[in-house]
Design a protein around this motif. Structure first.
Motif, PDB file in Angstrom:
ATOM      1  N   GLU A  90       8.660  59.537 -25.049  1.00  0.00           N
ATOM      2  CA  GLU A  90       8.736  60.966 -24.774  1.00  0.00           C
ATOM      3  C   GLU A  90       8.086  61.238 -23.424  1.00  0.00           C
ATOM      4  O   GLU A  90       6.955  60.827 -23.167  1.00  0.00           O
ATOM      5  CB  GLU A  90       8.046  61.762 -25.873  1.00  0.00           C
ATOM      6  N   THR A  91       8.816  61.926 -22.562  1.00  0.00           N
ATOM      7  CA  THR A  91       8.326  62.181 -21.212  1.00  0.00           C
ATOM      8  C   THR A  91       8.904  63.500 -20.720  1.00  0.00           C
ATOM      9  O   THR A  91       9.526  64.244 -21.465  1.00  0.00           O
ATOM     10  CB  THR A  91       8.704  61.005 -20.284  1.00  0.00           C
ATOM     11  N   VAL A  92       8.682  63.778 -19.456  1.00  0.00           N
ATOM     12  CA  VAL A  92       9.244  64.979 -18.837  1.00  0.00           C
ATOM     13  C   VAL A  92       9.806  64.596 -17.477  1.00  0.00           C
ATOM     14  O   VAL A  92       9.235  63.767 -16.762  1.00  0.00           O
ATOM     15  CB  VAL A  92       8.184  66.101 -18.699  1.00  0.00           C
ATOM     16  N   SER A  93      10.934  65.166 -17.168  1.00  0.00           N
ATOM     17  CA  SER A  93      11.576  64.940 -15.875  1.00  0.00           C
ATOM     18  C   SER A  93      11.459  66.221 -15.059  1.00  0.00           C
ATOM     19  O   SER A  93      11.785  67.318 -15.546  1.00  0.00           O
ATOM     20  CB  SER A  93      13.049  64.566 -16.076  1.00  0.00           C
ATOM     21  N   TYR A  94      10.989  66.093 -13.831  1.00  0.00           N
ATOM     22  CA  TYR A  94      10.863  67.239 -12.933  1.00  0.00           C
ATOM     23  C   TYR A  94      11.982  67.212 -11.903  1.00  0.00           C
ATOM     24  O   TYR A  94      12.456  66.142 -11.510  1.00  0.00           O
ATOM     25  CB  TYR A  94       9.518  67.211 -12.205  1.00  0.00           C
ATOM     26  N   SER A  95      12.386  68.407 -11.460  1.00  0.00           N
ATOM     27  CA  SER A  95      13.434  68.489 -10.436  1.00  0.00           C
ATOM     28  C   SER A  95      13.275  69.797  -9.673  1.00  0.00           C
ATOM     29  O   SER A  95      12.483  70.671 -10.046  1.00  0.00           O
ATOM     30  CB  SER A  95      14.830  68.405 -11.074  1.00  0.00           C
ATOM     31  N   TYR A  96      14.052  69.919  -8.621  1.00  0.00           N
ATOM     32  CA  TYR A  96      13.977  71.088  -7.740  1.00  0.00           C
ATOM     33  C   TYR A  96      15.379  71.364  -7.229  1.00  0.00           C
ATOM     34  O   TYR A  96      16.021  70.477  -6.660  1.00  0.00           O
ATOM     35  CB  TYR A  96      13.030  70.791  -6.574  1.00  0.00           C
ATOM     36  N   LEU A  97      15.875  72.570  -7.478  1.00  0.00           N
ATOM     37  CA  LEU A  97      17.242  72.886  -7.075  1.00  0.00           C
ATOM     38  C   LEU A  97      17.345  74.344  -6.678  1.00  0.00           C
ATOM     39  O   LEU A  97      16.852  75.228  -7.388  1.00  0.00           O
ATOM     40  CB  LEU A  97      18.215  72.586  -8.226  1.00  0.00           C
ATOM     41  N   ASP A  98      17.964  74.596  -5.535  1.00  0.00           N
ATOM     42  CA  ASP A  98      18.196  75.965  -5.051  1.00  0.00           C
ATOM     43  C   ASP A  98      16.902  76.776  -5.004  1.00  0.00           C
ATOM     44  O   ASP A  98      16.861  77.952  -5.400  1.00  0.00           O
ATOM     45  CB  ASP A  98      19.239  76.675  -5.918  1.00  0.00           C
TER      46      ASP A  98
END
Length: 233
Positions: free
Chosen positions: A162-170
């Motif tokens: 179990e983990t978390v994925s980070y992202s950045y968009l617009d």
């Protein structure tokens, strides 16, 4: 009992969560890279690089052949770094995805609109022999990245992480909780072949010191995952 949430629909297909992926093949590589070069690839200031050593960041390259996925049977190249939201405690560690090419339009639209993943459509091939798997990313007609790894036999049953994925968009930061099987097929670093070609992704990887042998590599088939609905931070 798991509650199902309906996000809406895209191209007539209903989008629901949790999204269960029943079958994928994956090769995952980790590289020690200069933290300053990694920071240069993070957009905005919402996230910070996790240093695994003084001035050292961890680049994670995941090459995925989704075989049974609600969003299609598609290939993906996932490029990211161990990172955390800016100002979070040192115990908070996830993976910031800065590039996520896929080879189909629907999953690109869904990933952008629903999850905030920076998906783009590029040419990606996953080819197999009896002994090796090869993942090829193309920028138009030009080779951008090729990775070849042995099809290492699993050393045991996959473990669900179990983990978390980070992202950045617009202009907006996102986080996506997920639980994903970790492959147990161990690959020796000197058995991994990484080739770079042309285009922005190849140039970015060169800025990080690739091509080189990874610190670690794993390979697995018939893996599974569960993705929750991503949210803006």
């Amino acid at each position: 009992m798991t509650l199902t949430t309906t996000w809406g629909s895209i191209q007539g297909q209903e989008i629901t969560f949790p999204m269960e992926v029943d079958d994928f093949t994956s090769a995952t590589l980790g590289f020690s890279v200069p933290a300053a070069a990694a920071r240069a690839l993070l957009p905005g200031d919402a996230f910070e690089i996790v240093e695994v050593g003084p001035g050292v960041a961890q680049l994670i390259v995941s090459l995925v052949d989704y075989r049974s996925n609600p969003w299609g049977d598609y290939n993906e190249v996932n490029l990211g770094f161990l990172a955390r939201p800016a100002g979070a405690g040192e115990e908070v560690i996830g993976s910031f995805v800065y590039r996520m090419p896929v080879d189909q339009e629907f999953t690109c639209l869904a990933g952008n609109q629903v999850m905030g993943f920076p998906k783009t459509v590029m040419g990606i091939d996953a080819d197999y022999t009896e002994t090796h798997a090869s993942f090829v990313l193309r920028d138009g007609d030009l080779l951008s990245l090729r990775v070849t790894v042995p099809r290492a036999a699993p050393l045991g049953e996959p473990t669900r992480n179990e983990t978390v994925s980070y992202s950045y968009l617009d202009g907006a930061p996102y986080e996506t909780p997920l639980a994903m099987d970790l492959a147990t097929g161990a690959v020796e670093a000197d058995q991994v072949v990484v080739e770079l070609g042309s285009g922005p992704i190849a140039d970015e990887l060169r800025s990080l010191g690739l091509p080189c042998a990874p610190d670690f590599a794993s390979y697995g088939e018939r893996l599974g995952a569960v993705f929750q609905l991503g949210t803006a931070l």
